[in-house]
Motif scaffolding. Structure first.
Motif, PDB file in Angstrom:
ATOM      1  N   UNK A  36      40.807  38.948  37.585  1.00 41.04           N
ATOM      2  CA  UNK A  36      42.013  39.744  37.485  1.00 41.04           C
ATOM      3  C   UNK A  36      42.034  40.357  36.094  1.00 41.04           C
ATOM      4  N   UNK A  37      42.781  41.425  35.969  1.00 38.86           N
ATOM      5  CA  UNK A  37      42.870  42.140  34.702  1.00 38.86           C
ATOM      6  C   UNK A  37      44.284  41.994  34.153  1.00 38.86           C
ATOM      7  N   UNK A  38      44.407  41.633  32.892  1.00 41.48           N
ATOM      8  CA  UNK A  38      45.723  41.544  32.257  1.00 41.48           C
ATOM      9  C   UNK A  38      46.272  42.957  32.112  1.00 41.48           C
ATOM     10  N   UNK A  39      47.317  43.250  32.863  1.00 43.45           N
ATOM     11  CA  UNK A  39      47.826  44.616  32.951  1.00 43.45           C
ATOM     12  C   UNK A  39      49.189  44.813  32.298  1.00 43.45           C
ATOM     13  N   UNK A  40      49.944  43.724  32.111  1.00 43.91           N
ATOM     14  CA  UNK A  40      51.287  43.844  31.553  1.00 43.91           C
ATOM     15  C   UNK A  40      51.456  42.896  30.368  1.00 43.91           C
ATOM     16  N   UNK A  54      39.733  38.744  33.309  1.00 40.75           N
ATOM     17  CA  UNK A  54      39.606  37.285  33.327  1.00 40.75           C
ATOM     18  C   UNK A  54      38.840  36.871  34.576  1.00 40.75           C
ATOM     19  N   UNK A  55      37.756  36.167  34.388  1.00 36.54           N
ATOM     20  CA  UNK A  55      36.927  35.710  35.503  1.00 36.54           C
ATOM     21  C   UNK A  55      37.282  34.276  35.866  1.00 36.54           C
ATOM     22  N   UNK A  56      37.243  33.991  37.154  1.00 35.70           N
ATOM     23  CA  UNK A  56      37.572  32.659  37.653  1.00 35.70           C
ATOM     24  C   UNK A  56      36.784  31.581  36.916  1.00 35.70           C
ATOM     25  N   UNK A  57      37.505  30.585  36.395  1.00 34.99           N
ATOM     26  CA  UNK A  57      36.878  29.468  35.696  1.00 34.99           C
ATOM     27  C   UNK A  57      36.799  29.639  34.199  1.00 34.99           C
ATOM     28  N   UNK A  58      36.948  30.859  33.704  1.00 35.38           N
ATOM     29  CA  UNK A  58      36.810  31.121  32.278  1.00 35.38           C
ATOM     30  C   UNK A  58      38.159  31.147  31.576  1.00 35.38           C
TER      31      UNK A  58
END
Length: 284
Positions: A36-40, A54-58
């Motif tokens: 997912x991308x931090x958008x707000x 953000x990648x799953x697990x990181x």
């Protein structure tokens, strides 16, 4: 998303809040790589976190995404409970204590909300509950948006579509109006009611073929939103009691709205009122 972050900040417990949604609707925890991308951002002093993928697990958010559970760290940069792929962005914003909560819809993680402090304090139950409440509010909004998209796909079907499909549209229209009445976000509520209006207009042509005779032609009546909510529930076959439960009204109030709608439509029965509303393009 923006409303959820503002709710977190207004609590006074989480002065910095940010988050993003998983693209493609998300997958259940444990199913492959997701992002997912931090958008707000809300309350931040820099743009270092905006657009961060953000990648799953990181990192903290990636752990929340992967496991579908909230997590918190007292000092992000020294925590051994998470990986540190995003330390530079977090440090640029000066964040120390950070929590992350998942946004879960139908057992799928659809996004992550973060709350943070610039001091290394333990984030206890109160700020966690604030973040969880904001996530629940966002989850409800996503459920409603998903339903709106599903309804609009029905509305785009050709007028000659299977009548059974139109019954599904009508039932979903009723559910959507009931949901819209409970959505606190005024912009989203307007968007949902606009979608309902499009569905009603799309259903006007099929309704015009109804054979039930009504009194002579009348101008389109002006029903209040609540009168239309009640009539929509009645059109789906709901009793007054069932309509009251769905709309969170008293049965007597439902009867009052229904009588008012029938009077405006020039109808003498519930069925006449429903047919008249469909002919007028007020219901699908």
């Amino acid at each position: 998303m923006r409303a959820a972050l503002l709710r977190m900040r207004r609590s006074g417990l989480l002065p910095v809040a940010f988050g993003g949604l998983v693209t493609g609707g998300g997958l259940p925890p444990g199913y492959g790589a997701r992002q997912f991308r931090i958008s707000e951002l809300s309350g931040t002093g820099t743009e270092s976190l905006r657009g961060l993928t953000i990648t799953s697990g990181n990192g903290l958010g990636g752990k929340t995404l992967a496991l579908g559970r909230p997590y918190a760290v007292t000092d992000y940069r020294s925590s051994r409970a998470i990986s540190h792929e995003y330390d530079a962005a977090v440090a640029s914003e000066g964040l120390r204590s950070v929590l992350a909560v998942p946004v879960v819809v139908q057992r799928r993680v659809r996004g992550v909300l973060y709350g943070a402090l610039r001091q290394p304090f333990v984030l206890g139950e109160r700020p966690l509950n604030v973040a969880l409440d904001a996530a629940r509010e966002l989850e409800q909004a996503l459920v409603v948006r998903d339903e709106a998209q599903r309804l609009l796909s029905f509305a785009q079907a050709p007028p000659t579509a299977d009548p059974r499909a139109w019954e599904e549209v009508r039932e979903a229209h009723t559910e959507l109006r009931a949901l819209a009445a409970r959505v606190p976000d005024a912009h989203l509520r307007h968007e949902l009611l606009s979608a309902c209006a499009k569905l009603a207009a799309a259903g006007a042509a099929p309704a015009a073929s109804a054979t039930l005779p009504l009194p002579g032609p009348r101008p389109a009546p002006q029903l209040t939103p609540r009168e239309l909510d009640v009539l929509s529930a009645v059109a789906s076959g709901a009793t007054n009691a069932a309509a009251a439960a769905r709309l969170r009204l008293r049965p007597e109030t439902v009867k009052s709205y229904l009588r008012a709608a029938m009077r405006k439509l020039g109808a003498h029965t519930r069925l006449e009122a429903v047919v008249a509303a469909r002919r007028a393009g007020l219901l699908p």
